[in-house]
Enzyme design. Sequence first.
Site, PDB file in Angstrom:
ATOM      1  N   GLY A 136       0.570  -0.631  -0.074  1.00  0.00           N
ATOM      2  CA  GLY A 136       0.148   0.011  -0.370  1.00  0.00           C
ATOM      3  C   GLY A 136       0.796   0.941  -0.363  1.00  0.00           C
ATOM      4  CG  ASN A 137       1.113   3.182  -2.951  1.00  0.00           C
ATOM      5  OD1 ASN A 137       0.367   4.113  -3.421  1.00  0.00           O
ATOM      6  ND2 ASN A 137       1.457   2.082  -3.039  1.00  0.00           N
ATOM      7  N   GLY A 170       8.281  -0.342  -1.433  1.00  0.00           N
ATOM      8  CA  GLY A 170       8.640  -1.282  -1.105  1.00  0.00           C
ATOM      9  C   GLY A 170       9.481  -1.048   0.639  1.00  0.00           C
ATOM     10  CG  ASP A 216       0.943   1.294  -7.297  1.00  0.00           C
ATOM     11  OD1 ASP A 216       1.320   0.521  -6.612  1.00  0.00           O
ATOM     12  OD2 ASP A 216       0.738   1.395  -8.429  1.00  0.00           O
ATOM     13  CG  HIS A 228      -2.504   1.476  -4.479  1.00  0.00           C
ATOM     14  ND1 HIS A 228      -4.418   0.465  -4.300  1.00  0.00           N
ATOM     15  CD2 HIS A 228      -1.857   0.113  -4.701  1.00  0.00           C
ATOM     16  CE1 HIS A 228      -3.482  -0.634  -5.232  1.00  0.00           C
ATOM     17  NE2 HIS A 228      -2.303  -1.027  -4.999  1.00  0.00           N
ATOM     18  CG  HIS A 240      -3.259  -5.031  -2.728  1.00  0.00           C
ATOM     19  ND1 HIS A 240      -2.122  -5.626  -4.036  1.00  0.00           N
ATOM     20  CD2 HIS A 240      -2.717  -3.618  -3.585  1.00  0.00           C
ATOM     21  CE1 HIS A 240      -1.509  -5.128  -4.801  1.00  0.00           C
ATOM     22  NE2 HIS A 240      -1.910  -3.531  -4.351  1.00  0.00           N
ATOM     23  CG  ASP A 261     -23.644   7.845   6.873  1.00  0.00           C
ATOM     24  OD1 ASP A 261     -23.502   7.508   7.654  1.00  0.00           O
ATOM     25  OD2 ASP A 261     -24.691   8.358   6.664  1.00  0.00           O
ATOM     26  CG  HIS A 308      -4.394  -2.796  -8.510  1.00  0.00           C
ATOM     27  ND1 HIS A 308      -3.065  -1.996  -9.669  1.00  0.00           N
ATOM     28  CD2 HIS A 308      -3.594  -3.038  -7.620  1.00  0.00           C
ATOM     29  CE1 HIS A 308      -2.472  -1.907  -8.623  1.00  0.00           C
ATOM     30  NE2 HIS A 308      -3.066  -2.801  -7.727  1.00  0.00           N
ATOM     31  CE1 TYR A 326     -15.278  12.483   0.964  1.00  0.00           C
ATOM     32  CE2 TYR A 326     -12.528  14.130   1.493  1.00  0.00           C
ATOM     33  CZ  TYR A 326     -13.606  13.048   1.839  1.00  0.00           C
ATOM     34  OH  TYR A 326     -12.749  12.223   2.240  1.00  0.00           O
TER      35      TYR A 326
HETATM   36  O1  LIG Z   1       0.158  -3.044  -6.264  1.00  0.00           O
HETATM   37  C1  LIG Z   1       0.889  -3.756  -6.046  1.00  0.00           C
HETATM   38  C2  LIG Z   1       1.815  -4.428  -6.724  1.00  0.00           C
HETATM   39  O2  LIG Z   1       1.025  -5.555  -7.457  1.00  0.00           O
HETATM   40  C3  LIG Z   1       1.859  -2.192  -5.309  1.00  0.00           C
HETATM   41  O3  LIG Z   1       0.646  -1.336  -5.049  1.00  0.00           O
HETATM   42  C4  LIG Z   1       2.130  -2.458  -3.728  1.00  0.00           C
HETATM   43  O4  LIG Z   1       3.374  -3.894  -3.986  1.00  0.00           O
HETATM   44  C5  LIG Z   1       3.076  -1.066  -3.136  1.00  0.00           C
HETATM   45  O5  LIG Z   1       4.415  -1.312  -4.207  1.00  0.00           O
HETATM   46  P1  LIG Z   1       5.392   0.109  -3.639  1.00  0.00           P
HETATM   47  O6  LIG Z   1       5.497  -0.162  -2.391  1.00  0.00           O
HETATM   48  O7  LIG Z   1       3.810   0.967  -3.248  1.00  0.00           O
HETATM   49  O8  LIG Z   1       6.073   0.240  -5.064  1.00  0.00           O
END
Ligand SMILES: O=C(CO)[C@@H](O)[C@@H](O)COP(=O)(O)O
Length: 229
Positions: free
Chosen positions: A27-28, A45, A75, A94, A96, A119, A168, A226
């Site tokens: 995530g980032n 990373g 990303d 972002h 997962h 909401d 994704h 928003y």
């Molecule tokens: O979705 C992915 C890779 O599929 C990336 O968002 C995730 O691995 C995070 O990458 P980063 O460490 O932000 O480059």
Amino acid sequence: MHEKLKQRVCEANLDLQRYGLVVFTWGNVSGIDRDAGIVAIKPSGVSYDELVPEQIVLLDLHGNVVEGELRPSSDTPTHLELYRSFAGIGGICHTHSPHATMWAQAQRDIPCLGTTHADHFYGAVPVTETMTAAEIGQDYEANTGVVIVRRFQGIDPMQMPAVLVANHGPFTWGKSPDESVKNAVVLEEVAKMAAGTLAIHPEQPPVSQALLDKHYLRKHGKNAYYGQA
Ligand SMILES: O=C(CO)[C@@H](O)[C@@H](O)COP(=O)(O)O
């Protein structure tokens, strides 16, 4: 340079772990200083346990690194495309997170089945189309931003601060980095509730427009802009 922005973005990235939204570094979070045209984003990373504000990478909206030794998140092109296209946003997240990612992998919009959803998101949370082989091959991350913007034709990103990228995972946004993370937390919760509700009753219809309006517009104001009363 932009120490305060780097601090806020660093804190928002650490919140991903605090709220249980990420495993490893999946995530980032980024933030933007619109006056300066500077985006601050997590380095690629780097584990959240080690992350410090000095490591946050600064770029301009064209993707040129203006400060930082480490490689910006993979990303970054997606974040930049959204900042360029959605003028009102100040932070992007972002992850997962599992339930939102399940809906993204199933390529289904998350229907608004209750007031918790209503909401925060003005209607179904949209999923993008899948990318073509050319889009994937050319520049996957930049074209992820392109397909998100394409999906938002006719949708106000300020009323819908979330999207599911097909196959994704989720991207959320808000007027600040911490607000984008809050929306990621809510998205994961409503994704979980919707999956559970439809497991109990597969034919459950979305809430009525009256209930959606009542909840969303009451919380976000008539223009439903928003984050503003
Ligand atoms: O979705 C992915 C890779 O599929 C990336 O968002 C995730 O691995 C995070 O990458 P980063 O460490 O932000 O480059």
